[in-house]
Design a protein around this motif. Structure first.
Motif, PDB file in Angstrom:
ATOM      1  N   LYS A 162     125.514  -7.113  94.254  1.00  0.00           N
ATOM      2  CA  LYS A 162     124.118  -7.474  94.053  1.00  0.00           C
ATOM      3  C   LYS A 162     123.326  -6.198  93.791  1.00  0.00           C
ATOM      4  CE  LYS A 162     120.391 -10.075  94.157  1.00  0.00           C
ATOM      5  NZ  LYS A 162     120.097 -11.049  93.094  1.00  0.00           N
ATOM      6  N   ASP A 163     122.612  -6.160  92.691  1.00  0.00           N
ATOM      7  CA  ASP A 163     121.760  -5.012  92.344  1.00  0.00           C
ATOM      8  C   ASP A 163     122.549  -3.706  92.314  1.00  0.00           C
ATOM      9  OD1 ASP A 163     119.592  -6.777  92.313  1.00  0.00           O
ATOM     10  OD2 ASP A 163     119.161  -6.434  94.441  1.00  0.00           O
ATOM     11  N   GLY A 164     123.778  -3.791  91.822  1.00  0.00           N
ATOM     12  CA  GLY A 164     124.595  -2.599  91.723  1.00  0.00           C
ATOM     13  C   GLY A 164     125.202  -2.139  93.024  1.00  0.00           C
ATOM     14  N   ILE A 165     125.088  -2.937  94.069  1.00  0.00           N
ATOM     15  CA  ILE A 165     125.616  -2.598  95.389  1.00  0.00           C
ATOM     16  C   ILE A 165     126.822  -3.479  95.691  1.00  0.00           C
ATOM     17  CG2 ILE A 165     125.129  -2.697  97.866  1.00  0.00           C
ATOM     18  CD1 ILE A 165     123.833  -0.359  96.485  1.00  0.00           C
ATOM     19  N   ALA A 247     122.723 -12.924 100.992  1.00  0.00           N
ATOM     20  CA  ALA A 247     123.258 -14.225 101.399  1.00  0.00           C
ATOM     21  C   ALA A 247     123.391 -15.154 100.198  1.00  0.00           C
ATOM     22  CB  ALA A 247     122.358 -14.853 102.461  1.00  0.00           C
ATOM     23  N   LEU A 248     122.409 -15.136  99.313  1.00  0.00           N
ATOM     24  CA  LEU A 248     122.489 -15.955  98.100  1.00  0.00           C
ATOM     25  C   LEU A 248     123.621 -15.491  97.201  1.00  0.00           C
ATOM     26  CD1 LEU A 248     118.661 -16.188  97.398  1.00  0.00           C
ATOM     27  CD2 LEU A 248     120.146 -18.104  98.025  1.00  0.00           C
ATOM     28  N   ALA A 249     123.827 -14.190  97.112  1.00  0.00           N
ATOM     29  CA  ALA A 249     124.939 -13.673  96.312  1.00  0.00           C
ATOM     30  C   ALA A 249     126.276 -14.075  96.918  1.00  0.00           C
ATOM     31  CB  ALA A 249     124.843 -12.152  96.200  1.00  0.00           C
ATOM     32  N   ALA A 250     126.348 -14.133  98.248  1.00  0.00           N
ATOM     33  CA  ALA A 250     127.579 -14.557  98.915  1.00  0.00           C
ATOM     34  C   ALA A 250     127.891 -16.020  98.603  1.00  0.00           C
ATOM     35  CB  ALA A 250     127.458 -14.347 100.418  1.00  0.00           C
ATOM     36  N   VAL A 251     126.857 -16.859  98.605  1.00  0.00           N
ATOM     37  CA  VAL A 251     127.062 -18.271  98.250  1.00  0.00           C
ATOM     38  C   VAL A 251     127.564 -18.391  96.815  1.00  0.00           C
ATOM     39  CG1 VAL A 251     125.876 -20.466  97.855  1.00  0.00           C
ATOM     40  CG2 VAL A 251     125.361 -19.125  99.908  1.00  0.00           C
ATOM     41  N   ALA A 252     126.977 -17.636  95.910  1.00  0.00           N
ATOM     42  CA  ALA A 252     127.402 -17.678  94.508  1.00  0.00           C
ATOM     43  C   ALA A 252     128.851 -17.231  94.365  1.00  0.00           C
ATOM     44  CB  ALA A 252     126.482 -16.795  93.664  1.00  0.00           C
ATOM     45  N   ARG A 283     115.781 -21.263  98.108  1.00  0.00           N
ATOM     46  CA  ARG A 283     116.094 -20.521  96.876  1.00  0.00           C
ATOM     47  C   ARG A 283     117.321 -21.086  96.164  1.00  0.00           C
ATOM     48  NH1 ARG A 283     113.978 -15.095  97.979  1.00  0.00           N
ATOM     49  NH2 ARG A 283     111.797 -15.513  98.575  1.00  0.00           N
ATOM     50  N   ASP A 284     118.210 -21.762  96.895  1.00  0.00           N
ATOM     51  CA  ASP A 284     119.414 -22.351  96.298  1.00  0.00           C
ATOM     52  C   ASP A 284     119.544 -23.773  96.827  1.00  0.00           C
ATOM     53  OD1 ASP A 284     121.923 -23.149  95.448  1.00  0.00           O
ATOM     54  OD2 ASP A 284     122.903 -21.250  95.927  1.00  0.00           O
ATOM     55  N   ARG A 285     118.989 -24.730  96.103  1.00  0.00           N
ATOM     56  CA  ARG A 285     118.947 -26.123  96.553  1.00  0.00           C
ATOM     57  C   ARG A 285     120.323 -26.778  96.554  1.00  0.00           C
ATOM     58  NH1 ARG A 285     113.532 -27.926  97.193  1.00  0.00           N
ATOM     59  NH2 ARG A 285     112.245 -26.054  97.020  1.00  0.00           N
ATOM     60  N   ALA A 286     121.314 -26.121  95.925  1.00  0.00           N
ATOM     61  CA  ALA A 286     122.660 -26.693  95.902  1.00  0.00           C
ATOM     62  C   ALA A 286     123.445 -26.402  97.178  1.00  0.00           C
ATOM     63  CB  ALA A 286     123.437 -26.168  94.692  1.00  0.00           C
ATOM     64  N   ILE A 287     122.927 -25.551  98.043  1.00  0.00           N
ATOM     65  CA  ILE A 287     123.562 -25.324  99.339  1.00  0.00           C
ATOM     66  C   ILE A 287     123.593 -26.648 100.095  1.00  0.00           C
ATOM     67  CG2 ILE A 287     123.278 -24.191 101.587  1.00  0.00           C
ATOM     68  CD1 ILE A 287     122.123 -21.783 100.041  1.00  0.00           C
ATOM     69  N   ALA A 288     124.760 -26.993 100.669  1.00  0.00           N
ATOM     70  CA  ALA A 288     124.958 -28.325 101.249  1.00  0.00           C
ATOM     71  C   ALA A 288     124.207 -28.531 102.553  1.00  0.00           C
ATOM     72  CB  ALA A 288     126.443 -28.576 101.454  1.00  0.00           C
TER      73      ALA A 288
END
Length: 454
Positions: A162-165, A247-252, A283-288
């Motif tokens: 994420k963001d080059g990290i 956390a959002l990047a981890a879900v992706a 931010r991620d409505r597809a999270i169950a």
């Protein structure tokens, strides 16, 4: 109340677990025993002797330019003097122990205070200048083996980008039944490794192994503030930078794994991670679904006041002493509550956090956000939690959602902030005792995920 204590409190506060580094809230990496180096042990002893003697300028002069800059403006003195003021007088200082940290030589010394033991950890560069100084929960007690660890649990090493990290991560998989439902674990405040290690305990490792035993995959990762603390040196970060975005990047990343059902990915947050979980779901409505462990509902600055009073009483201070301590931080509290629009984002405020961080939190209400989203939410709370309490925090969630069928709320009478048994009364010493996340908690999480599969 010294500002350094506010930094220490900030880590004990929402994380309840993790470590504290003087002035900067950066976590020391794991240390390994090393061959004794008498020269470095003498230097470490001299450094600590200077701190004990109040010669902070001389102590700071032993550091690298980066360390001197990070602990300038009285930060070193504030932090060193604040710890005994709140954890009780120091009873002893142990002999220096040789260690290595990420290949760098280090020396640690045990500091036994009235309420808990800490380790002073000093890292040296190639020129024997001090390049790192941390005060962390004491290690040395062996970590108890995770009760649900099974040889059949495959572990896959991944990297969250994420963001080059790059954040190192571990995906723990059940032994059969793919594609699996999965959970991303989101840390509390402060820096953490992927296991959310505190002393001999590893709550996130317990959750990963316990849920894998029950057929649920788990992704846990090194928190950005631990893996890349230098990225926070600019002093204008937000809670999104610290927690939400990764956390959002981890879900992706989980959605890309062939063994994972992309429709059944859940987020489990602990403490600060729990408070921010509704924003992650928004931010991620597809999270169950969302699982909130020890979720604060109040403003962080209000929790600081309550914890200050509790810890002072635990130490045996009287009302007058407590009121004086609270009065000393009230100007910082008010500054956070009424941030002047002219204040620079980099202006350090309460807990040493920048104005940008507090502005972000001031715009966020976890209960309102949870009400606005549509994912199912499980809220879990230990009744012995003195950091995020039933009376002040869980009661707000219960009032808002007790009759809402989208929410399930469960209390555990004998468990503390890390969902492990605690002392009586609960306090910082709870984190020194080897324990595990209670199996009933893991059972309840697994059963709820099963009921809420899309």
């Amino acid at each position: 109340m010294k500002r350094g204590w506010a930094v220490l409190l900030g880590v004990l506060l929402l994380a309840g677990i993790g470590t504290w580094s003087v002035g900067t809230m950066l976590q020391s990496p794991q240390a390994q025993a090393a061959t004794p180096d008498p020269a470095k042990q003498r230097l470490a002893t001299k450094f600590l002797d200077l701190l004990d003697a109040g010669k902070f300028g001389e102590a700071l002069a032993m550091g690298t330019p980066t360390l001197r800059k990070g602990l300038a403006d009285g930060k070193l003195q504030q932090a060193w003097e604040a710890v005994p003021a709140q954890l009780g007088p120091r009873q002893s200082r142990g002999h220096p122990r040789a260690e290595t940290i990420n290949g760098s030589p280090a020396v640690s010394s045990r500091l036994q205070f009235g309420m808990m033991a800490l380790d002073a950890r000093i890292v040296f560069d190639d020129d024997n200048a001090i390049s790192g100084f941390w005060i962390v929960p004491a290690t040395g007690a062996p970590a108890a083996a995770s009760p649900d660890k099974s040889a059949s649990h495959a572990e896959k090493e991944l990297t969250i980008s994420k963001d080059g990290i790059a954040l190192p991560a571990t995906l723990t998989l059940p032994d059969n039944g793919a594609p699996y439902p999965a959970v991303v674990l989101v840390h509390g405040s402060g820096p953490h490794d992927r296991d959310e290690t505190i002393g001999p305990n590893k709550p996130f490792l317990d959750l990963a192994n316990g849920l894998a035993e029950r057929g649920i995959a788990v992704l846990r990762y090194e928190k950005r503030t631990m893996a890349h603390p230098d990225r926070f040196a600019h002093g204008d970060f937000t809670v999104d930078d610290e927690t939400v975005n990764d956390a959002l990047a981890a879900v992706a990343l989980l959605r890309e794994q062939k063994d994972i059902d992309p429709q059944r990915i859940f987020v489990l947050g602990h403490s600060l991670g729990a408070m921010m979980a509704p924003r992650i779901g928004q931010r991620d409505r597809a999270i169950a679904g969302l699982i909130l462990l020890a979720a604060p509902a109040s403003k962080l600055e209000d929790i600081v006041i309550r914890q200050t009073r509790y810890l002072a009483r635990l130490q045996g201070q009287g009302d007058a002493e407590i009121d004086k301590a609270v009065a000393e931080i009230e100007p910082q509290i008010e500054a956070v509550k009424h941030l002047d629009s002219s204040a620079s984002d980099k202006t350090p405020l309460l807990l040493g956090l920048p104005a940008s961080y507090w502005r972000d939190l001031n715009r966020y209400d976890p209960i309102d956000t949870a009400r606005a989203i549509r994912q199912p939410i499980l809220l879990l709370q230990g009744d012995r939690d003195y950091q995020v309490t039933v009376a002040d925090e869980f009661s707000q969630w219960r009032k808002a959602f007790a009759t809402n069928p989208r929410f399930e709320l469960i209390e555990y009478p004998m468990l503390g902030h890390a969902f492990m048994p605690g002392n009586d009364p609960p306090g910082p010493k709870d984190y020194e005792k080897a324990a595990h996340v209670d199996s009933k908690v893991i059972d309840d999480i697994a059963a709820w995920i099963t009921r809420n599969r899309s």
